[in-house]
Design a protein around this motif. Structure first.
Motif, short mmCIF file in Angstrom:
data_model
loop_
_atom_site.label_atom_id
_atom_site.label_comp_id
_atom_site.label_asym_id
_atom_site.label_seq_id
_atom_site.Cartn_x
_atom_site.Cartn_y
_atom_site.Cartn_z
N GLY A 1 0.81 -1.21 0.00
CA GLY A 1 0.00 0.00 0.00
C GLY A 1 0.84 1.26 0.00
O GLY A 1 1.63 1.50 0.91
N VAL A 2 0.68 2.07 -1.03
CA VAL A 2 1.35 3.36 -1.15
C VAL A 2 0.26 4.40 -1.39
O VAL A 2 -0.81 4.09 -1.92
N GLU B 1 -0.42 0.01 -14.32
CA GLU B 1 0.91 0.48 -14.71
C GLU B 1 1.33 1.76 -14.00
O GLU B 1 2.52 1.99 -13.79
N GLN B 2 0.37 2.62 -13.62
CA GLN B 2 0.76 3.93 -13.12
C GLN B 2 -0.29 4.50 -12.17
O GLN B 2 -1.50 4.26 -12.34
N TYR C 1 3.86 7.51 -10.02
CA TYR C 1 4.73 6.38 -9.72
C TYR C 1 4.06 5.10 -10.21
O TYR C 1 2.88 5.10 -10.57
N ALA C 2 4.84 4.03 -10.23
CA ALA C 2 4.31 2.72 -10.60
C ALA C 2 3.84 2.00 -9.35
O ALA C 2 4.58 1.90 -8.38
N PRO C 3 2.61 1.49 -9.31
CA PRO C 3 2.11 0.82 -8.11
C PRO C 3 2.81 -0.51 -7.88
O PRO C 3 3.29 -1.15 -8.82
N LEU D 1 -4.59 -3.76 -6.18
CA LEU D 1 -3.95 -2.45 -6.02
C LEU D 1 -4.46 -1.84 -4.72
O LEU D 1 -5.67 -1.82 -4.48
N HIS D 2 -3.54 -1.35 -3.91
CA HIS D 2 -3.92 -0.73 -2.64
C HIS D 2 -3.37 0.69 -2.60
O HIS D 2 -2.17 0.90 -2.80
#
Length: 331
Positions: free
Chosen positions: A35-36, A59-60, A206-208, A264-265
């Motif tokens: 997670g970001v 991707e992004q 950024y890239a996840p 995706l988080h």
């Protein structure tokens, strides 16, 4: 020292999709999404976030902000890009944040530098200086870490083993491998000036760091498990999503594995350090392949096209983080 092959620590989406047509996989063979979130500020009642436009795809991640300094004086404050702590170990993938995230920040259209700072702790003690003196990096990802441990004097290496700071990682046939057991703390920061009584535009991308697994856990016979109920709640999986999945599974007549999950988080809650709620918040989720299914929590979700979905909120204060599920199907 034991001899064993180095374990694979992550299944990338491309590899997972390649496996869909090849080999069955257990539903619990999974890699967690890391997670970001977006940029955060030092707590300030003088800086207002007027707009946040968030785009998320596999991707992004792109975030466009409009910040306003509501005072008559310039304000300089710390702007941080918080990254999660990583408890390193033999089954934990340690990301190379700088290389994998490829983060980039623009202020009023101009690129600005970011400082990446990494520290290490073990059982509540900061061990960064000790590692530096030994020539060991706080981040233990990649073969370079094992090479650094192998260069240590035997007494220093034995002390790290005895204190359980490192673990024998086996041998890959060429060299002795090692795992670190400390916690990695990563911060990306910069100083930012917000001009008096003005708004500025900040863009961050950024890239996840995605997670996922190869199918099975969403199958009908798995839907009474606690794991499924938890996933259903966090990703807001509804009946129409499950009906669409079931139609795809029926069309494959039981062939397995039929699908791969991508997770995706995005951390929404930790960044609310500005004055008041977000004035205008927009989220766009792009599932990529039009054939894929997507699920996430939101009200008033609007389909933009066969890939993208949008939600918009006024005076928005996030009360939960964002978990996105994308299901990709075998050809």
């Amino acid at each position: 020292m034991n001899t064993r092959p180095r374990p694979r620590r992550i299944i990338g989406l491309a590899a997972a999709l390649a496996l869909l047509g090849a080999t069955p996989s257990r539903a619990n063979d999974s890699t967690a999404a890391i997670g970001v979130g977006g940029l955060t500020l030092t707590r300030s009642e003088a800086i207002r976030l007027d707009q946040e436009d968030l785009f998320i795809s596999r991707e992004q991640v792109r975030v466009h902000y409009v910040f306003t300094n509501t005072t008559g004086r310039d304000i300089e404050t710390l702007v941080a890009f918080p990254l999660p702590d990583i408890v390193q170990g033999p089954i934990t993938r340690t990301p190379d944040f700088a290389a994998e995230l490829n983060f980039r920040t623009l202020v009023e259209g101009q690129p600005v530098p970011l400082d990446l700072v990494q520290n290490a702790s073990f059982k509540g003690r900061d061990i960064t200086a000790r590692l530096r003196d030994l020539g060991l990096p706080p981040s233990a990802g990649g073969d370079a870490f094992s090479a650094a441990v192998n260069r240590l004097p035997p007494a220093a290496r034995e002390a790290l083993l005895r204190e359980e700071l490192i673990l024998d990682g086996g041998n890959d046939g060429r060299t002795q491998l090692w795992d670190a057991l400390w916690t990695l703390h990563t911060t990306v920061t910069r100083r930012q000036t917000f001009p008096a009584s003005r708004s500025i535009r900040v863009e961050h991308s950024y890239a996840p760091l995605a997670g996922g697994r190869i199918g099975g856990a969403l199958d009908p016979d798995q839907r009474r498990t606690p794991e499924f109920r938890q996933q259903r709640q966090s990703q807001c999986i509804d009946e129409s999503f499950l009906a669409g999945l079931d139609r795809r599974l029926a069309a494959r007549r039981g062939e397995a594995p039929a699908y791969a999950e991508l997770w995706l988080h995005y951390v929404l809650r930790s960044g609310a350090n500005w004055a008041g709620p977000i004035g205008d918040f927009r989220l766009v989720v792009d599932k990529g392949n039009p054939r894929s299914l997507v699920s996430f929590c939101g009200t008033g979700v609007r389909r933009l096209d066969n890939r993208r979905f949008e939600v918009r909120y006024r005076n928005f204060t996030p009360d939960r983080d964002l978990d996105i599920l994308i299901v990709d199907f075998a050809p």
